[in-house]
Write a protein that holds these residues in place. Structure first.
Motif, mmCIF file in Angstrom:
data_model
loop_
_atom_site.group_PDB
_atom_site.id
_atom_site.type_symbol
_atom_site.label_atom_id
_atom_site.label_comp_id
_atom_site.label_asym_id
_atom_site.label_seq_id
_atom_site.Cartn_x
_atom_site.Cartn_y
_atom_site.Cartn_z
ATOM 1 N N VAL A 61 -5.833 5.137 -16.380
ATOM 2 C CA VAL A 61 -5.829 3.684 -16.595
ATOM 3 C C VAL A 61 -4.493 3.084 -16.169
ATOM 4 O O VAL A 61 -4.434 1.999 -15.564
ATOM 5 N N LEU A 62 -3.402 3.798 -16.458
ATOM 6 C CA LEU A 62 -2.083 3.308 -16.062
ATOM 7 C C LEU A 62 -1.964 3.209 -14.551
ATOM 8 O O LEU A 62 -1.444 2.228 -14.011
ATOM 9 N N VAL A 63 -2.452 4.215 -13.848
ATOM 10 C CA VAL A 63 -2.424 4.175 -12.381
ATOM 11 C C VAL A 63 -3.284 3.031 -11.858
ATOM 12 O O VAL A 63 -2.914 2.328 -10.910
ATOM 13 N N LEU A 64 -4.441 2.807 -12.506
ATOM 14 C CA LEU A 64 -5.315 1.712 -12.091
ATOM 15 C C LEU A 64 -4.640 0.360 -12.290
ATOM 16 O O LEU A 64 -4.735 -0.538 -11.437
ATOM 17 N N VAL A 65 -3.916 0.202 -13.411
ATOM 18 C CA VAL A 65 -3.218 -1.059 -13.655
ATOM 19 C C VAL A 65 -2.120 -1.277 -12.619
ATOM 20 O O VAL A 65 -1.966 -2.379 -12.062
ATOM 21 N N LEU A 66 -1.336 -0.231 -12.344
ATOM 22 C CA LEU A 66 -0.286 -0.354 -11.327
ATOM 23 C C LEU A 66 -0.885 -0.681 -9.967
ATOM 24 O O LEU A 66 -0.340 -1.481 -9.205
ATOM 25 N N PHE A 67 -2.017 -0.072 -9.656
ATOM 26 C CA PHE A 67 -2.696 -0.342 -8.390
ATOM 27 C C PHE A 67 -3.131 -1.803 -8.313
ATOM 28 O O PHE A 67 -2.931 -2.480 -7.291
ATOM 29 N N ALA A 68 -3.709 -2.318 -9.401
ATOM 30 C CA ALA A 68 -4.175 -3.714 -9.393
ATOM 31 C C ALA A 68 -3.004 -4.682 -9.267
ATOM 32 O O ALA A 68 -3.073 -5.664 -8.512
ATOM 33 N N VAL A 69 -1.910 -4.406 -9.987
ATOM 34 C CA VAL A 69 -0.744 -5.291 -9.906
ATOM 35 C C VAL A 69 -0.154 -5.280 -8.503
ATOM 36 O O VAL A 69 0.191 -6.328 -7.931
ATOM 37 N N ARG B 235 1.509 9.296 -6.129
ATOM 38 C CA ARG B 235 1.981 10.664 -5.964
ATOM 39 C C ARG B 235 3.012 11.028 -7.040
ATOM 40 O O ARG B 235 2.966 12.122 -7.603
ATOM 41 N N GLY B 236 3.896 10.100 -7.327
ATOM 42 C CA GLY B 236 4.982 10.433 -8.248
ATOM 43 C C GLY B 236 4.570 10.456 -9.706
ATOM 44 O O GLY B 236 5.041 11.291 -10.481
ATOM 45 N N ILE B 237 3.668 9.562 -10.112
ATOM 46 C CA ILE B 237 3.354 9.459 -11.537
ATOM 47 C C ILE B 237 2.502 10.623 -12.018
ATOM 48 O O ILE B 237 2.402 10.866 -13.212
ATOM 49 N N GLY B 238 1.880 11.347 -11.095
ATOM 50 C CA GLY B 238 1.066 12.483 -11.503
ATOM 51 C C GLY B 238 1.721 13.834 -11.322
ATOM 52 O O GLY B 238 1.078 14.862 -11.548
ATOM 53 N N THR C 247 0.826 -1.207 0.000
ATOM 54 C CA THR C 247 0.000 0.000 0.000
ATOM 55 C C THR C 247 0.859 1.255 0.000
ATOM 56 O O THR C 247 0.542 2.252 -0.665
ATOM 57 N N ALA C 248 1.962 1.217 0.752
ATOM 58 C CA ALA C 248 2.874 2.368 0.754
ATOM 59 C C ALA C 248 3.460 2.616 -0.629
ATOM 60 O O ALA C 248 3.574 3.767 -1.079
ATOM 61 N N ILE C 249 3.808 1.544 -1.325
ATOM 62 C CA ILE C 249 4.338 1.700 -2.688
ATOM 63 C C ILE C 249 3.273 2.276 -3.617
ATOM 64 O O ILE C 249 3.560 3.119 -4.480
ATOM 65 N N ILE C 250 2.029 1.843 -3.432
ATOM 66 C CA ILE C 250 0.943 2.365 -4.264
ATOM 67 C C ILE C 250 0.761 3.858 -4.034
ATOM 68 O O ILE C 250 0.623 4.646 -4.984
ATOM 69 N N LEU C 251 0.756 4.261 -2.771
ATOM 70 C CA LEU C 251 0.578 5.683 -2.473
ATOM 71 C C LEU C 251 1.725 6.508 -3.051
ATOM 72 O O LEU C 251 1.509 7.586 -3.623
ATOM 73 N N ALA C 252 2.947 6.007 -2.908
ATOM 74 C CA ALA C 252 4.092 6.746 -3.445
ATOM 75 C C ALA C 252 4.047 6.806 -4.971
ATOM 76 O O ALA C 252 4.350 7.844 -5.577
ATOM 77 N N THR C 253 3.649 5.697 -5.600
ATOM 78 C CA THR C 253 3.560 5.683 -7.068
ATOM 79 C C THR C 253 2.488 6.643 -7.565
ATOM 80 O O THR C 253 2.690 7.372 -8.542
#
Length: 444
Positions: free
Chosen positions: A313-321, A255-258, A247-253
């Motif tokens: 969509v990219l963020v959603l895919v990263l979140f699902a993975v 934040r960073g990808i946007g 979850t921490a990686i998801i939150l950081a990703t």
């Protein structure tokens, strides 16, 4: 239920009367606010006729909380839906995903050009940023929890202060240190450094909270069994906190990808695809959206909304993975292993009759495979003085290996299955006394 329906009806009627006849209330938002306040008043009044005061307060508080939740969900759905609807004009062109803008201009139609360079740039930059922030963030969180002290408290204070760092300041920091002082040109690597500065505080704080929630009894048990500190960290703390760290990686990703401001200062801008993050400008999806939407051309605005939809969509895919990887706990892996064993046993039971029927064919195929292998093994190796003879030698060795594999597969699949199915059930093996004396010379 009747109180709710009556309060809604009374509030709408009173709002219409006030806005159209008595008060100068204009605009959608003021009318909605007045209607909502009147709804709460009527709802509390109607409930007070049949319910005690405590239940009325709980019902009104529940209505307020549910209203806020609906507002949040409605806002999110509106943002997603508006972006997809505005970007659908560009998303329906396949070239939008496989071309860059090097050969397309602002006046060109949507059938020319795309955002391939922005998608690839975002993936490269976020990959480099994750490679920097994940180990650094987790190790920093472990240091603050496993080695508490004054310096660990100082590090925690600095991390909390960095959480409020404006993104433009992070971009200026990387621009001043990496580009001006160290001499690195504007590139995807510099943008990844700037994104890492924004991701690192979130990664450290989230990992710190997750690691702190690991029960102390687990660590005490591991240490009591003789495990060292870092062995306890590797085998107890990190596996236990795996889901939270994901979850921490998801939150950081997320934040960073946007981020746009630090990328705008450090990555430069290009309309062509650049796969080298260390040389030349490299654009990302947020920066592409910023550049496209500020253009007055309708096609460029459509490309901007399409790029925003792709980013979501990219963020959603990263979140699902990330959720899939983080959700694979030890219990789930064990259940999956047992399920695979049950499926294998079921297929073996289903295929056993077919195995008995096809056992003669399997024996013949195995015999043929043995004959082919023996033929090739008896054949003299060809001379290796030409390329053709070397190729023949390679083919011969491949055929020998193929015949062995075929023979082994036939033996395992049909012959052995048929033999097991035709044999009566063997009696259970007698128990072997484990405390029997071993013969001399047996060191196993």
């Amino acid at each position: 239920m009747f109180s709710l329906v009556g309060a809604v009806t009374a509030s709408l009627a009173t709002t219409w009367l006030l806005s159209s006849q008595l008060l100068p209330i204009t605009g959608v938002l003021p009318v909605l606010l007045v209607a909502y306040v009147l709804f709460l008043v009527y709802y509390a009044l109607l409930l007070s006729f049949t319910e005690p005061a405590m239940i009325v307060k709980d019902a009104v508080a529940t209505a307020v909380i549910q209203t806020f939740a609906l507002v949040v969900v409605g806002t999110l759905l509106f943002i997603v839906g508006f972006t997809i609807i505005r970007g659908a004009e560009a998303l329906r062109f396949p070239n939008f995903f496989v071309q860059d803008m090097s050969l397309a201009g602002p006046l060109d139609p949507l059938s020319q050009g795309g955002i391939l360079h922005a998608i690839v740039g975002s993936l490269i930059q976020i990959t480099i940023a994750l490679a920097i922030t994940i180990p650094l963030g987790i190790l920093t969180a472990l240091y603050m929890n496993e080695m508490p002290g004054r310096f660990a408290s100082f590090v925690r204070t600095v991390v909390e202060a960095m959480s409020a760092l404006p993104s433009i300041v992070a971009g200026l920091f990387i621009y001043a240190t990496v580009i001006l002082i160290l001499g690195l040109e504007k590139s995807g690597l510099a943008a990844a450094f700037a994104i890492s500065v924004m991701m690192l505080p979130i990664m450290i704080r989230s990992s710190d909270v997750v690691i702190r929630m690991v029960p102390a009894t687990l660590k005490e048990g591991a240490i009591g069994l003789g495990s060292g500190q870092w062995r306890t960290v590797w085998h107890v703390i990190l596996p236990t906190a795996r889901s939270g760290l994901t979850t921490a990686i998801i939150l950081a990703t997320a934040r960073g990808i946007g981020e746009t401001s630090p990328v705008l200062l450090t990555s430069g801008f290009t309309a062509a695809l650049n796969l080298n993050p260390t040389s030349g400008p490299m654009i990302s999806l947020p920066l592409a959206v910023f550049q496209f939407v500020k253009s007055p051309e309708p096609t460029m605005i459509a490309r901007g909304f399409g790029a925003a939809a792709v980013l979501m969509v990219l963020v959603l895919v990263l979140f699902a993975v990330a959720r899939w990887l983080g959700g694979r706990t030890i219990e789930k892996r064990e259940r999956a292993r047992l399920a695979r064993i049950r499926r294998r046993q079921w297929w073996a039971a289903v295929l056993a009759p077919f195995g008995r029927l096809l056992a003669p064919v399997g024996r013949r195929l195995a015999a043929a495979g043995r004959a082919v292998g023996a033929t090739f093994r008896r054949a003299e190796p060809p001379r290796r003085d030409s390329l053709i003879l070397r190729g023949v030698d390679i083919v011969r060795v491949a055929l020998v290996r193929l015949s062995r594999t075929l023979r082994e597969w036939v033996r395992r699949t049909w012959v052995d299955a048929s033999s097991r199915a035709s044999e009566p059930d063997a009696p259970p093996a007698p128990a072997v006394a484990t405390d029997a004396p071993r013969p001399e010379g047996d060191k196993s």
